[in-house]
Scaffold this motif. Structure first.
Motif, short mmCIF file in Angstrom:
data_model
loop_
_atom_site.label_atom_id
_atom_site.label_comp_id
_atom_site.label_asym_id
_atom_site.label_seq_id
_atom_site.Cartn_x
_atom_site.Cartn_y
_atom_site.Cartn_z
N VAL A 151 -28.87 -21.92 -15.39
CA VAL A 151 -29.58 -22.81 -14.47
C VAL A 151 -31.01 -22.31 -14.29
O VAL A 151 -31.24 -21.17 -13.88
N LYS A 152 -31.98 -23.19 -14.58
CA LYS A 152 -33.39 -22.85 -14.39
C LYS A 152 -33.99 -23.50 -13.16
O LYS A 152 -34.90 -22.95 -12.53
N LEU A 153 -33.51 -24.70 -12.83
CA LEU A 153 -34.08 -25.49 -11.74
C LEU A 153 -32.99 -25.85 -10.73
O LEU A 153 -31.89 -26.24 -11.12
N LEU A 154 -33.32 -25.74 -9.46
CA LEU A 154 -32.43 -26.18 -8.39
C LEU A 154 -33.17 -27.21 -7.55
O LEU A 154 -34.27 -26.95 -7.06
N PHE A 155 -32.59 -28.40 -7.40
CA PHE A 155 -33.21 -29.47 -6.63
C PHE A 155 -32.49 -29.61 -5.28
O PHE A 155 -31.28 -29.84 -5.24
N LEU A 156 -33.26 -29.49 -4.20
CA LEU A 156 -32.72 -29.63 -2.85
C LEU A 156 -33.52 -30.71 -2.12
O LEU A 156 -34.73 -30.59 -1.95
N CYS A 157 -32.84 -31.75 -1.68
CA CYS A 157 -33.50 -32.88 -1.01
C CYS A 157 -33.43 -32.65 0.49
O CYS A 157 -32.34 -32.52 1.06
N THR A 158 -34.59 -32.62 1.15
CA THR A 158 -34.65 -32.26 2.56
C THR A 158 -35.67 -33.13 3.30
O THR A 158 -36.86 -32.95 3.10
N VAL A 182 -34.64 -18.49 -10.42
CA VAL A 182 -34.43 -19.94 -10.43
C VAL A 182 -35.59 -20.59 -9.69
O VAL A 182 -35.95 -20.16 -8.59
N LEU A 183 -36.16 -21.64 -10.30
CA LEU A 183 -37.24 -22.38 -9.64
C LEU A 183 -36.62 -23.45 -8.75
O LEU A 183 -35.88 -24.32 -9.22
#
Length: 552
Positions: A151-158, A182-183
């Protein structure tokens, strides 16, 4: 032709599900409460088409500086993109190398994160949110990513879309600090509708945190496609290499620059406050609907519902021309309902089977730009608050506040004028804009009182007679010995009322006598406010027109 395209296309493309954008082309007259757009048009005072004969700047500097300033950043710490979707796509194109890489998402969340990853042929690590309240568990996220080093990218919607769940910034920072390789993208597309603090300042000091921003929601520019990324300048420079040469159209740049003018900010804040008030009004009402099992707390410009007999409900919504977004993957019978204007929300409530008393909105917004002034205002004749007025002339601000306070209506007004030359242009243009706003808010004038008023103030007597007849006329009877009160020229007082009469379409007669010029000017404005209160008030039947002519 189709077979050839299918044979040549990448398997990952063929495996992708199309974006679920709803039926955006059918029934153009439908009430659109499905896409979380602002229900308001952009605050534009004139044409924005100039300059389209030339290519735009690859990274428009004025817009970049304006958006960076909006979020408290340096221009080098902000990258302008074609909306938030483009920013997500750029991250995937920059950092994902196909099957060997993955992104992580916390579901249910914004579908574009996984879509753009799969577009690169990369995998998706799906970490479910708490099924009871859609809460984000940082330890679960950290454990999942420590176990999957691809995993390179983690998307968190806030706040989260589509559930509206607020996310504590401390939770995100816990994840960011625990996963230095991780970005992490904190997607703050809906943050203006939340009480949660932004992570923008943290993003520029942490190498593995980026923040996404957009003008689509709070600034009513969904169609312009303007957004951006906040982060360290070095990271943004690398991401910018994946952008096309001229990513933003000239018209979008111009529209965004107009929307971000300081004179517009107060009205945008009032719009957000109005949507938040509507969200709080609609939530308990729609919770009482027969088909609604649960309404989740929301920190966005929408509500997330669990419904029963959803097919039956969908048929009713379609018949009434109400467009919503169905999200059964997020919850049984899941529906995301965007908050619109009061009239739109009442129509949606009626489609859900909730009866609400119909009330006509007497509101108006306008932007008025000249070479000498830039003015934006919002008026609500049926609310007493808020009143926020900034013209750069303090005494004039005070007088306009007196008009609104004694008139019993809400007024948000901002003017940027050439005060370095003289206050004349600002005073005159604000009076014109105020009259136009009042006229627009009055609509067809049915049910109003139409006339009124006189007022004493200490040794001063001011009489203001007003007729909202649609026929402009002004008569001013009074003199002032002082040339100025503060920065306000007293000679402008008759001119203010003449400008109001012309733009409002009203007969206004003012008579003032007294010894103190401060009292005399203030009495004129107060009496005008009281006259307006009487004239604007509803009397008798709401559909009665106060004229024997049959029109005003």
């Amino acid at each position: 032709m189709t077979d050839l395209a299918r044979r040549l296309a990448r398997p990952e493309i063929l495996a992708l599900e199309p974006f679920d954008l709803g039926d955006r082309e059918a029934n153009p007259d439908a009430i659109k409460l499905d896409a979380n757009e602002s229900p308001f048009g952009p605050l534009s005072g004139g044409s924005i088409a100039a300059g389209v004969n030339r290519y735009p700047e690859p990274q428009p500097q004025r817009l970049r500086a304006a958006m960076a300033s909006l979020y408290g950043m340096e221009p080098s710490q902000f990258l302008v993109t074609r909306g938030g979707d483009d920013a997500i796509d750029l991250l995937c194109r920059t950092f994902l190398r196909g099957p060997q890489d993955k992104v992580a998402v916390t579901s249910p969340s914004f579908s574009a994160y996984a879509h753009f990853a799969r577009l690169q042929g990369s995998g998706v690590c799906d970490i479910p949110l708490d099924p009871d309240d859609f809460g984000l568990d940082p330890e679960r996220v950290i454990a999942a990513l420590e176990a999957d080093r691809s995993v390179k990218l983690l998307f968190l919607c806030t706040p989260n879309n589509p559930t509206g769940t607020a996310v504590d910034p401390a939770v995100i920072l816990r994840i960011v600090d625990a996963l230095p390789d991780v970005l992490v993208l904190a997607d703050e597309a809906y943050l203006e509708f939340s009480e949660t603090a932004s992570l923008a300042a943290e993003a520029v000091s942490r190498p593995n945190l980026l923040v996404l921003k957009t003008l689509s929601k709070a600034f009513a520019l969904a169609g312009a496609r303007v957004g951006g990324l906040i982060g360290p300048a070095e990271t943004l420079e690398i991401i910018a290499r994946a952008m096309p040469p001229y990513p933003l159209p000239t018209l979008s740049i111009a529209a965004a620059l107009e929307a971000l003018q300081p004179a517009r900010r107060a009205v945008h804040r009032e719009r957000i406050a109005q949507l938040l008030a509507e969200r709080e009004r609609v939530a308990p009402l729609i919770a009482s609907a027969t088909h609604v099992r649960k309404v989740y707390p929301s920190a966005g410009n929408f509500l997330f519902l669990e419904t029963s007999d959803t097919d039956q409900l969908a048929a009713r919504l379609q018949a009434d021309g109400i467009k919503v977004r169905y999200r059964p993957n997020a919850a049984p019978g899941g529906i995301r309902l965007t908050i619109g204007t009061r009239e739109e929300n009442d129509a949606a409530l009626a489609a859900f089977g909730v009866a609400v008393a119909k009330t006509a909105e007497r509101r108006a917004e306008l932007a008025r730009d000249t070479k000498e002034t830039r003015i934006a205002l919002a008026i609500d004749l049926d609310r007493a608050e808020p009143r926020r007025i900034e013209t750069g002339i303090p005494y004039y601000d005070h007088m306009l506040d007196q008009v609104a306070a004694h008139g019993g209506f809400s007024l948000v007004l901002n003017c940027e004028g050439d005060l370095e030359i003289d206050p004349h242009h600002s005073i005159e243009d604000v009076a014109i804009a105020l009259g136009q706003g009042l006229r627009n808010a009055l609509g067809d004038k049915r049910g109003i009182g139409r006339f009124g008023f006189a007022l004493p103030m200490d040794e001063t007597e001011a009489q203001v007679l007003i007729d909202l007849s649609g026929r402009p006329f002004c008569k001013f009877d009074g003199r002032f010995a002082a040339t100025h009160i503060g920065d306000y020229p007293t000679e402008m007082t008759p001119h203010v009322f003449r400008s109001l009469a012309d733009s409002l379409g009203a007969a206004i007669h003012v008579k003032v006598e007294g010894e103190n010029d401060h009292h005399k000017v203030e009495a004129c404005f107060k009496a005008f406010g009281r006259a307006l209160r009487q004239a604007l008030a509803f009397e008798g039947k709401s559909d009665a027109l106060p004229s024997t002519k049959g029109m005003l």
